[in-house]
Every structure is written in structure tokens, then in C-alpha cells.
Design a protein around this motif. Structure first.
Motif, PDB file in Angstrom:
ATOM      1  N   SER A 116      -2.917  -9.256 -22.644  1.00  0.00           N
ATOM      2  CA  SER A 116      -2.842 -10.345 -23.621  1.00  0.00           C
ATOM      3  C   SER A 116      -2.927  -9.735 -25.016  1.00  0.00           C
ATOM      4  N   VAL A 117      -1.953 -10.055 -25.852  1.00  0.00           N
ATOM      5  CA  VAL A 117      -1.864  -9.429 -27.172  1.00  0.00           C
ATOM      6  C   VAL A 117      -1.724 -10.490 -28.260  1.00  0.00           C
ATOM      7  N   LYS A 118      -2.625 -10.438 -29.228  1.00  0.00           N
ATOM      8  CA  LYS A 118      -2.501 -11.327 -30.391  1.00  0.00           C
ATOM      9  C   LYS A 118      -1.761 -10.576 -31.492  1.00  0.00           C
ATOM     10  N   ASP A 119      -0.673 -11.173 -31.977  1.00  0.00           N
ATOM     11  CA  ASP A 119       0.104 -10.476 -33.003  1.00  0.00           C
ATOM     12  C   ASP A 119      -0.473 -10.755 -34.395  1.00  0.00           C
ATOM     13  N   LEU A 120       0.194 -10.228 -35.400  1.00  0.00           N
ATOM     14  CA  LEU A 120      -0.331 -10.337 -36.773  1.00  0.00           C
ATOM     15  C   LEU A 120      -0.275 -11.759 -37.303  1.00  0.00           C
ATOM     16  N   ASP A 121       0.504 -12.624 -36.652  1.00  0.00           N
ATOM     17  CA  ASP A 121       0.549 -14.044 -37.043  1.00  0.00           C
ATOM     18  C   ASP A 121      -0.475 -14.875 -36.284  1.00  0.00           C
ATOM     19  N   GLY A 122      -1.241 -14.226 -35.409  1.00  0.00           N
ATOM     20  CA  GLY A 122      -2.250 -14.951 -34.643  1.00  0.00           C
ATOM     21  C   GLY A 122      -1.713 -15.558 -33.361  1.00  0.00           C
ATOM     22  N   GLN A 123      -0.460 -15.264 -33.058  1.00  0.00           N
ATOM     23  CA  GLN A 123       0.133 -15.793 -31.831  1.00  0.00           C
ATOM     24  C   GLN A 123      -0.205 -14.876 -30.658  1.00  0.00           C
ATOM     25  N   VAL A 124      -0.557 -15.475 -29.523  1.00  0.00           N
ATOM     26  CA  VAL A 124      -0.953 -14.679 -28.357  1.00  0.00           C
ATOM     27  C   VAL A 124       0.223 -14.572 -27.394  1.00  0.00           C
ATOM     28  N   HIS A 125       0.496 -13.338 -26.953  1.00  0.00           N
ATOM     29  CA  HIS A 125       1.592 -13.062 -26.021  1.00  0.00           C
ATOM     30  C   HIS A 125       1.001 -12.480 -24.741  1.00  0.00           C
ATOM     31  N   GLU A 126       1.481 -12.968 -23.604  1.00  0.00           N
ATOM     32  CA  GLU A 126       1.083 -12.396 -22.320  1.00  0.00           C
ATOM     33  C   GLU A 126       2.228 -11.485 -21.885  1.00  0.00           C
ATOM     34  N   ILE A 127       1.936 -10.190 -21.760  1.00  0.00           N
ATOM     35  CA  ILE A 127       2.996  -9.260 -21.390  1.00  0.00           C
ATOM     36  C   ILE A 127       2.614  -8.517 -20.115  1.00  0.00           C
ATOM     37  N   GLN A 128       3.628  -7.884 -19.512  1.00  0.00           N
ATOM     38  CA  GLN A 128       3.382  -7.040 -18.350  1.00  0.00           C
ATOM     39  C   GLN A 128       3.786  -5.623 -18.698  1.00  0.00           C
ATOM     40  N   ALA A 129       2.982  -4.663 -18.321  1.00  0.00           N
ATOM     41  CA  ALA A 129       3.251  -3.269 -18.655  1.00  0.00           C
ATOM     42  C   ALA A 129       3.202  -2.435 -17.385  1.00  0.00           C
ATOM     43  N   ARG A 130       3.932  -1.321 -17.423  1.00  0.00           N
ATOM     44  CA  ARG A 130       3.969  -0.439 -16.264  1.00  0.00           C
ATOM     45  C   ARG A 130       2.737   0.453 -16.245  1.00  0.00           C
ATOM     46  N   GLU A 131       2.152   0.561 -15.050  1.00  0.00           N
ATOM     47  CA  GLU A 131       1.039   1.490 -14.866  1.00  0.00           C
ATOM     48  C   GLU A 131       1.522   2.909 -15.198  1.00  0.00           C
ATOM     49  N   GLY A 132       0.733   3.665 -15.918  1.00  0.00           N
ATOM     50  CA  GLY A 132       1.100   5.036 -16.287  1.00  0.00           C
ATOM     51  C   GLY A 132       1.708   5.138 -17.666  1.00  0.00           C
ATOM     52  N   ASP A 133       2.301   4.047 -18.162  1.00  0.00           N
ATOM     53  CA  ASP A 133       2.797   4.040 -19.539  1.00  0.00           C
ATOM     54  C   ASP A 133       1.611   4.016 -20.499  1.00  0.00           C
TER      55      ASP A 133
END
Ligand code: FES
Length: 104
Positions: free
Chosen positions: A5-22
């Protein structure tokens, strides 16, 4: 895949998926709202700076001296600051939550 879960500089929250090992930086720079990561992960630019949410700083490997030295150069560094290029994503990072730090 690891959910983050990532909050950007505008305060908007994004749910992303990332690869293990990256690296966390690799997962963030794919997005328009993500990090520029100008040095490409060499721990020399600081443009991948993030703030970990409160439960997370103690759960990740500590910053090494190169990372900490660079963070110490910034006025906006906090106790929960990390350089996302120095965090390799592992299964135990499922649910990681963070905010993108403003550029210096
Ligand atoms: S991408 Fe440059 S310090 Fe992390």
C-alpha cells in the motif's frame, strides 16, 4: 506477488503488487506517481526516499551505513525513512505500507 500500500505525494493511496526479489524501488518507479529513482538503485541519488508506516521500520533489515549516510544528508529524513532501492522484497513484506517522501 507481494501486496503493498503506497500513499503518493497527493495523499492518494494505491494498492500495488510487486514481485518477490525485486527492490521496492523497482515496484514504485513503474508508476507515474512513484519514485524517479534517478541513479537506478546505486544508493547515490536519494530520489527513491519513502516513509514506512508505523509498524514497519522494525520489521525490515536495518539501513546499512551507505543508505544511512545518504538519508542523513536530507532535511526531510525521519526515523521511518528508507531508500526504497535498498529494500529487497521478501514474502514477509506482504502488506507493507509506506508513503513517498517529497523530493528535497
Ligand atoms: S534510486 Fe538512487 S538512491 Fe535509490
Amino acid at each position: 506477488m507481494i501486496n503493498i500500500s503506497v500513499k503518493d505525494l497527493d495523499g492518494q493511496v494505491h494498492e500495488i503488487q510487486a514481485r518477490e526479489g525485486d527492490s521496492l524501488m523497482e515496484a514504485l518507479r513503474e508508476h507515474e506517481w512513484g519514485v524517479p529513482a534517478i541513479c537506478g538503485g546505486l544508493c547515490s541519488c536519494g530520489t527513491c526516499h519513502v516513509y514506512l508506516d508505523k509498524d514497519w521500520p522494525g520489521k525490515l533489515r536495518q539501513a546499512d551505513s551507505d543508505e544511512q549516510d545518504l538519508l542523513d544528508e536530507f532535511d526531510n529524513t525521519k526515523d521511518n525513512s528508507r531508500l526504497s532501492c535498498q529494500i529487497q522484497l521478501l514474502p514477509e513484506h506482504e502488506g507493507l505500507a509506506l508513503s513517498i517522501a517529497p523530493e528535497e
